[in-house]
Motif scaffolding. Structure first.
Motif, PDB file in Angstrom:
ATOM      1  N   UNK A  19       0.856  -1.182   0.000  1.00 18.54           N
ATOM      2  CA  UNK A  19       0.000   0.000   0.000  1.00 18.54           C
ATOM      3  C   UNK A  19       0.898   1.240   0.000  1.00 18.54           C
ATOM      4  N   UNK A  20       0.564   2.207  -0.855  1.00 15.87           N
ATOM      5  CA  UNK A  20       1.408   3.399  -0.948  1.00 15.87           C
ATOM      6  C   UNK A  20       0.596   4.682  -0.982  1.00 15.87           C
ATOM      7  N   UNK A  21       1.296   5.779  -0.740  1.00 19.87           N
ATOM      8  CA  UNK A  21       0.764   7.125  -0.934  1.00 19.87           C
ATOM      9  C   UNK A  21       1.781   7.897  -1.776  1.00 19.87           C
ATOM     10  N   UNK A  22       1.305   8.910  -2.471  1.00 20.62           N
ATOM     11  CA  UNK A  22       2.171   9.753  -3.289  1.00 20.62           C
ATOM     12  C   UNK A  22       1.378  10.987  -3.698  1.00 20.62           C
ATOM     13  N   UNK A  23       2.042  11.868  -4.420  1.00 19.06           N
ATOM     14  CA  UNK A  23       1.406  13.027  -5.025  1.00 19.06           C
ATOM     15  C   UNK A  23       1.699  12.984  -6.525  1.00 19.06           C
ATOM     16  N   UNK A  24       0.676  13.250  -7.323  1.00 11.90           N
ATOM     17  CA  UNK A  24       0.820  13.309  -8.776  1.00 11.90           C
ATOM     18  C   UNK A  24       0.045  14.524  -9.273  1.00 11.90           C
ATOM     19  N   UNK A  25       0.719  15.416  -9.941  1.00 13.94           N
ATOM     20  CA  UNK A  25       0.040  16.594 -10.483  1.00 13.94           C
ATOM     21  C   UNK A  25      -0.709  17.376  -9.423  1.00 13.94           C
ATOM     22  N   UNK A  26      -0.148  17.453  -8.228  1.00 11.97           N
ATOM     23  CA  UNK A  26      -0.778  18.186  -7.138  1.00 11.97           C
ATOM     24  C   UNK A  26      -1.889  17.433  -6.427  1.00 11.97           C
ATOM     25  N   UNK A  27      -2.178  16.223  -6.849  1.00 10.77           N
ATOM     26  CA  UNK A  27      -3.241  15.406  -6.231  1.00 10.77           C
ATOM     27  C   UNK A  27      -2.612  14.331  -5.350  1.00 10.77           C
ATOM     28  N   UNK A  28      -3.153  14.178  -4.164  1.00 10.05           N
ATOM     29  CA  UNK A  28      -2.713  13.110  -3.263  1.00 10.05           C
ATOM     30  C   UNK A  28      -3.353  11.812  -3.716  1.00 10.05           C
ATOM     31  N   UNK A  29      -2.548  10.769  -3.842  1.00 11.33           N
ATOM     32  CA  UNK A  29      -3.024   9.493  -4.341  1.00 11.33           C
ATOM     33  C   UNK A  29      -2.739   8.402  -3.320  1.00 11.33           C
ATOM     34  N   UNK A  86      -6.638   5.390  -5.970  1.00  8.47           N
ATOM     35  CA  UNK A  86      -7.800   6.209  -5.669  1.00  8.47           C
ATOM     36  C   UNK A  86      -7.306   7.563  -5.184  1.00  8.47           C
ATOM     37  N   UNK A  87      -8.076   8.588  -5.127  1.00 10.38           N
ATOM     38  CA  UNK A  87      -9.424   8.763  -5.660  1.00 10.38           C
ATOM     39  C   UNK A  87      -9.371   8.997  -7.168  1.00 10.38           C
ATOM     40  N   UNK A  88     -10.538   9.126  -7.769  1.00 14.73           N
ATOM     41  CA  UNK A  88     -10.646   9.283  -9.208  1.00 14.73           C
ATOM     42  C   UNK A  88      -9.840  10.484  -9.711  1.00 14.73           C
ATOM     43  N   UNK A  89      -9.899  11.595  -9.003  1.00 15.55           N
ATOM     44  CA  UNK A  89      -9.178  12.795  -9.468  1.00 15.55           C
ATOM     45  C   UNK A  89      -7.674  12.537  -9.509  1.00 15.55           C
ATOM     46  N   UNK A  90      -7.163  11.777  -8.578  1.00 16.94           N
ATOM     47  CA  UNK A  90      -5.741  11.440  -8.571  1.00 16.94           C
ATOM     48  C   UNK A  90      -5.420  10.427  -9.663  1.00 16.94           C
ATOM     49  N   UNK A  91      -6.332   9.474  -9.898  1.00 12.71           N
ATOM     50  CA  UNK A  91      -6.134   8.508 -10.985  1.00 12.71           C
ATOM     51  C   UNK A  91      -6.093   9.240 -12.326  1.00 12.71           C
ATOM     52  N   UNK A  92      -6.923  10.259 -12.484  1.00 14.53           N
ATOM     53  CA  UNK A  92      -6.921  11.044 -13.719  1.00 14.53           C
ATOM     54  C   UNK A  92      -5.605  11.815 -13.868  1.00 14.53           C
TER      55      UNK A  92
END
Length: 130
Positions: free
Chosen positions: A72-82, A104-110
């Motif tokens: 299980x991981x966490x990260x940031x992509x394009x300013x979104x926490x994933x 997840x969430x959808x906005x981070x997946x996008x």
């Protein structure tokens, strides 16, 4: 600590590739069709390391025989926490033969889809050995 996690956290691209079976199948969280083969999977993992910021594994889950592992991981992509999970299956030789990622969430997946899409020409060139 699992050797895959250790390689990712050390950003050791060679160690990551060494853990992959030649016939590994990578299933992306944002693309319908799986990617078969070590070269493309290793290139995708390198691309992910370029786009993920603040990447950290927060939990490891394994079955008793060691053939299935979830990280299980966490990260940031394009300013979104994933939040996400790498699901790994190991063949009899101890190599990763199935690699599935869910996020997840959808906005981070996008945001991930957009960031990885921008990397894909480079990923394809790396997979082709160019």
């Amino acid at each position: 600590m699992h050797p895959f996690r250790k390689a990712v956290e050390a950003r050791d691209e060679e160690a990551l590739a060494a853990l992959l079976a030649e016939d590994v199948v990578f299933t992306s969280p944002v693309v319908f069709k799986p990617y078969p083969g070590k070269a493309i999977t290793a290139a995708i993992l390198r691309g992910a390391m370029r786009v993920f910021e603040d990447f950290a594994y927060v939990r490891e889950i394994a079955n008793p025989d060691g053939r299935d592992h979830a990280l299980v991981f966490t990260a940031t992509v394009g300013g979104k926490r994933i939040q996400g999970c790498d699901f790994l299956h190991f063949d009899e030789a101890g190599k990763i033969d199935e690699f599935t990622v869910m996020v997840r969430p959808l906005s981070a997946a996008q945001a991930l889809a957009e960031a990885m899409g921008a990397q894909f020409d480079r990923i394809a060139r790396e997979a082709a050995g160019q």
